[in-house]
Design an enzyme around this catalytic site. Structure first.
Site, PDB file in Angstrom:
ATOM      1  N   GLY A  74       0.856  -1.187   0.000  1.00  0.00           N
ATOM      2  CA  GLY A  74       0.000   0.000   0.000  1.00  0.00           C
ATOM      3  C   GLY A  74       0.886   1.229   0.000  1.00  0.00           C
ATOM      4  N   GLY A  86      -0.241   4.429  -0.538  1.00  0.00           N
ATOM      5  CA  GLY A  86      -1.091   5.627  -0.492  1.00  0.00           C
ATOM      6  C   GLY A  86      -0.545   6.618   0.520  1.00  0.00           C
ATOM      7  N   ILE A 109      -0.566   6.685   3.948  1.00  0.00           N
ATOM      8  CA  ILE A 109       0.252   6.169   5.064  1.00  0.00           C
ATOM      9  C   ILE A 109       1.529   5.526   4.512  1.00  0.00           C
ATOM     10  CG2 ILE A 109       0.325   4.617   7.060  1.00  0.00           C
ATOM     11  CD1 ILE A 109      -2.680   4.895   7.324  1.00  0.00           C
ATOM     12  N   GLY A 110       1.380   4.723   3.459  1.00  0.00           N
ATOM     13  CA  GLY A 110       2.546   4.050   2.866  1.00  0.00           C
ATOM     14  C   GLY A 110       3.602   5.047   2.405  1.00  0.00           C
ATOM     15  N   ASP A 114       2.231  -1.322  -4.582  1.00  0.00           N
ATOM     16  CA  ASP A 114       0.857  -0.816  -4.669  1.00  0.00           C
ATOM     17  C   ASP A 114       0.305  -1.185  -6.039  1.00  0.00           C
ATOM     18  OD1 ASP A 114      -0.767   1.754  -3.040  1.00  0.00           O
ATOM     19  OD2 ASP A 114      -1.480   1.093  -5.002  1.00  0.00           O
ATOM     20  N   ARG A 137     -15.187   2.517  10.874  1.00  0.00           N
ATOM     21  CA  ARG A 137     -14.113   1.694  10.293  1.00  0.00           C
ATOM     22  C   ARG A 137     -14.694   0.352   9.836  1.00  0.00           C
ATOM     23  NH1 ARG A 137     -11.969   4.159  14.858  1.00  0.00           N
ATOM     24  NH2 ARG A 137     -10.146   5.467  14.507  1.00  0.00           N
ATOM     25  N   ASN A 195      -7.788  -0.861   8.099  1.00  0.00           N
ATOM     26  CA  ASN A 195      -9.002  -0.926   8.917  1.00  0.00           C
ATOM     27  C   ASN A 195     -10.116  -1.752   8.271  1.00  0.00           C
ATOM     28  OD1 ASN A 195      -8.710   0.525  11.388  1.00  0.00           O
ATOM     29  ND2 ASN A 195      -8.385   2.368  10.164  1.00  0.00           N
ATOM     30  N   ARG A 202      -2.815   9.945  20.656  1.00  0.00           N
ATOM     31  CA  ARG A 202      -3.879  10.967  20.636  1.00  0.00           C
ATOM     32  C   ARG A 202      -4.277  11.349  22.060  1.00  0.00           C
ATOM     33  NH1 ARG A 202      -6.969   7.961  15.583  1.00  0.00           N
ATOM     34  NH2 ARG A 202      -6.142   9.342  13.980  1.00  0.00           N
ATOM     35  N   HIS A 219      -9.956  -1.146  18.002  1.00  0.00           N
ATOM     36  CA  HIS A 219      -9.683   0.161  17.390  1.00  0.00           C
ATOM     37  C   HIS A 219     -10.970   0.691  16.763  1.00  0.00           C
ATOM     38  CE1 HIS A 219      -7.364   3.329  15.642  1.00  0.00           C
ATOM     39  NE2 HIS A 219      -7.516   2.927  14.398  1.00  0.00           N
TER      40      HIS A 219
HETATM   41  N1  APR Z   1      -2.115  -4.435  -2.754  1.00  0.00           N
HETATM   42  C1  APR Z   1      -1.404  -3.311  -2.503  1.00  0.00           C
HETATM   43  N2  APR Z   1      -1.937  -2.097  -2.367  1.00  0.00           N
HETATM   44  C2  APR Z   1      -3.260  -1.986  -2.539  1.00  0.00           C
HETATM   45  C3  APR Z   1      -4.091  -3.104  -2.811  1.00  0.00           C
HETATM   46  C4  APR Z   1      -3.452  -4.357  -2.928  1.00  0.00           C
HETATM   47  N3  APR Z   1      -4.158  -5.465  -3.196  1.00  0.00           N
HETATM   48  N4  APR Z   1      -5.366  -2.656  -2.917  1.00  0.00           N
HETATM   49  C5  APR Z   1      -5.346  -1.326  -2.680  1.00  0.00           C
HETATM   50  N5  APR Z   1      -4.077  -0.920  -2.458  1.00  0.00           N
HETATM   51  C6  APR Z   1      -3.567   0.430  -2.219  1.00  0.00           C
HETATM   52  C7  APR Z   1      -4.351   1.521  -2.946  1.00  0.00           C
HETATM   53  O1  APR Z   1      -4.009   1.544  -4.330  1.00  0.00           O
HETATM   54  C8  APR Z   1      -3.911   2.766  -2.204  1.00  0.00           C
HETATM   55  O2  APR Z   1      -2.849   3.434  -2.849  1.00  0.00           O
HETATM   56  O3  APR Z   1      -3.669   0.806  -0.852  1.00  0.00           O
HETATM   57  C9  APR Z   1      -3.452   2.232  -0.832  1.00  0.00           C
HETATM   58  C10 APR Z   1      -4.192   2.841   0.337  1.00  0.00           C
HETATM   59  O4  APR Z   1      -3.818   4.168   0.400  1.00  0.00           O
HETATM   60  P1  APR Z   1      -4.851   5.341   0.782  1.00  0.00           P
HETATM   61  O5  APR Z   1      -6.107   5.176  -0.005  1.00  0.00           O
HETATM   62  O6  APR Z   1      -4.105   6.630   0.672  1.00  0.00           O
HETATM   63  O7  APR Z   1      -5.193   5.022   2.322  1.00  0.00           O
HETATM   64  P2  APR Z   1      -4.319   5.350   3.636  1.00  0.00           P
HETATM   65  O8  APR Z   1      -4.743   6.639   4.202  1.00  0.00           O
HETATM   66  O9  APR Z   1      -2.880   5.111   3.360  1.00  0.00           O
HETATM   67  O10 APR Z   1      -4.892   4.219   4.608  1.00  0.00           O
HETATM   68  C11 APR Z   1      -4.673   2.852   4.369  1.00  0.00           C
HETATM   69  O11 APR Z   1      -4.896   2.220   6.676  1.00  0.00           O
HETATM   70  O12 APR Z   1      -5.537   3.523   8.512  1.00  0.00           O
HETATM   71  C12 APR Z   1      -5.958   2.609   7.552  1.00  0.00           C
HETATM   72  O13 APR Z   1      -8.299   3.128   7.300  1.00  0.00           O
HETATM   73  C13 APR Z   1      -7.037   3.185   6.663  1.00  0.00           C
HETATM   74  O14 APR Z   1      -7.640   1.086   5.677  1.00  0.00           O
HETATM   75  C14 APR Z   1      -6.942   2.304   5.459  1.00  0.00           C
HETATM   76  C15 APR Z   1      -5.437   1.993   5.362  1.00  0.00           C
END
Ligand code: APR
Length: 317
Positions: A9, A11, A13-14, A34, A95, A127, A158, A182
């Site tokens: 992932g 996105g 957080i990643g 990703d 969540r 989540n 927090r 959580h």
């Molecule tokens: N393999 C790898 N990455 C994936 C897959 C997969 N099968 N499916 C989706 N993703 C990627 C998406 O493409 C996206 O870039 O996961 C990423 C998630 O990033 P964001 O949408 O920016 O979410 P983020 O804020 O990083 O949160 C990720 O953590 O805290 C929790 O609730 C939050 O479930 C969420 C997760």
């Protein structure tokens, strides 16, 4: 320093994780995977790599759309999944409402981990946290020390921040833990909250503390409401990094995290947030703290909420 840390992932957080792992030099290689087109992970890695001369690190960054980039990772952090987002009518989903979508993603993630880094310690962030960790456990069957969910570290941070603000003291002086699931039933443990070793009640009155505890339970939703799109990402990434640093440096830091309970706190076979001692082997110990009667009741309610979501996981097959 480890040889390799993998991130699933890339996105919000990643992205922060990749950047910080690199800046803190926690591994020689950081791999980011990703599925997003055209190649989000590769793009983020290249962006960070092009900045490494400016921060003076030679960490290798490997990004890609396939799970093979994770090969050989000693720790894997899972952030794959959709985050909560404010709906057009202004309401904030729970969540748990992410469950169906994120379970499908988790199954792909688990297959990738078992193929390319089955020995890795897995720190999961997606989540609904407790249910996703449970699903990873079902799919990977790792030793319980090697699978941990990041939630309590964030919820406690927090709580600490809000208490520090109310008391007018440094955040460094505040110690606090939040246990349970959580979700909105999480339990801030006031009896363990200390300011420079002194009971929190010496600095903050009971009514204010109640307000802080209620705000802590809903703190994730508060951020979702303010951001408009997506959910908190800097503090969750920093919380996961606290756990990862404790593994990498074998710090044996006590951090509330989501761990498999086998009788502790009267719970069997569920992943729930409790204080854990984290070292080079992952979760090395679960610490049982004395709770007040009210805290015990709150913890029981929270465990019931986790059980409900886990039952839904079971029903979804
Ligand atoms: N393999 C790898 N990455 C994936 C897959 C997969 N099968 N499916 C989706 N993703 C990627 C998406 O493409 C996206 O870039 O996961 C990423 C998630 O990033 P964001 O949408 O920016 O979410 P983020 O804020 O990083 O949160 C990720 O953590 O805290 C929790 O609730 C939050 O479930 C969420 C997760």
């Amino acid at each position: 320093m480890l040889n390799k840390i993998g991130l699933i992932g890339g996105g919000n957080i990643g992205g922060v994780l990749a950047q910080e792992l690199c800046r803190r030099m926690l591994a020689k290689s950081v791999a980011l995977m990703d599925v997003k087109d055209p190649d989000l992970a590769k793009g983020k890695c290249l962006d960070i790599a092009e900045g490494t001369p400016l921060i003076g690190t030679d960490i290798e960054l490997i990004g890609g759309k396939e799970y093979d980039v994770l090969e050989g990772s000693e720790i894997v952090i899972n952030t794959a999944g959709v985050p909560r987002t404010k709906r057009p009518d202004g309401s904030i989903p729970t969540r748990e409402e992410l469950l169906a979508t994120n379970l499908r993603i988790t199954d792909l993630v688990a297959a990738g981990i078992s193929k390319y880094c089955p020995e890795a310690i897995v720190v999961s962030v997606a989540n609904p946290l407790d249910a996703i960790v449970y699903r990873l456990y079902q799919q990977l069957s790792p030793p319980k020390s090697r699978l941990v969910g990041m939630a309590g570290a964030l919820d406690s941070s927090r709580y600490r921040y809000f208490v520090a603000q109310a008391a007018g003291v440094s955040v460094e002086n505040v110690e606090a833990i939040v246990l349970g699931g959580h979700g909105d039933t999480m339990v801030p443990i006031r009896s363990c909250c200390r300011i420079a070793g002194m009971p929190v009640e010496k600095f903050v009155d009971a009514e204010t503390l109640e307000g802080i505890e209620s705000r802590t339970r809903k703190a994730g939703g508060e951020i979702v409401g303010l951001l408009g799109i997506g959910s908190a990402f800097v503090s969750p990434a920093l919380s996961a990094l606290d756990m990862v640093e404790s593994i990498v440096f074998d710090k044996k830091k006590i951090i509330p995290s989501c761990a498999l309970l086998e009788g502790e706190y009267g719970v069997n076979g569920l992943f729930v947030g409790v204080p854990t001692l984290i070292g080079r082997n992952g979760i090395e110990k679960i610490i049982e703290v004395e709770l007040t009667e009210a805290e015990k009741e709150g913890f029981k309610r929270s465990v019931a909420a986790v059980q409900k979501t886990v039952d839904e996981v079971g029903a979804m097959g």
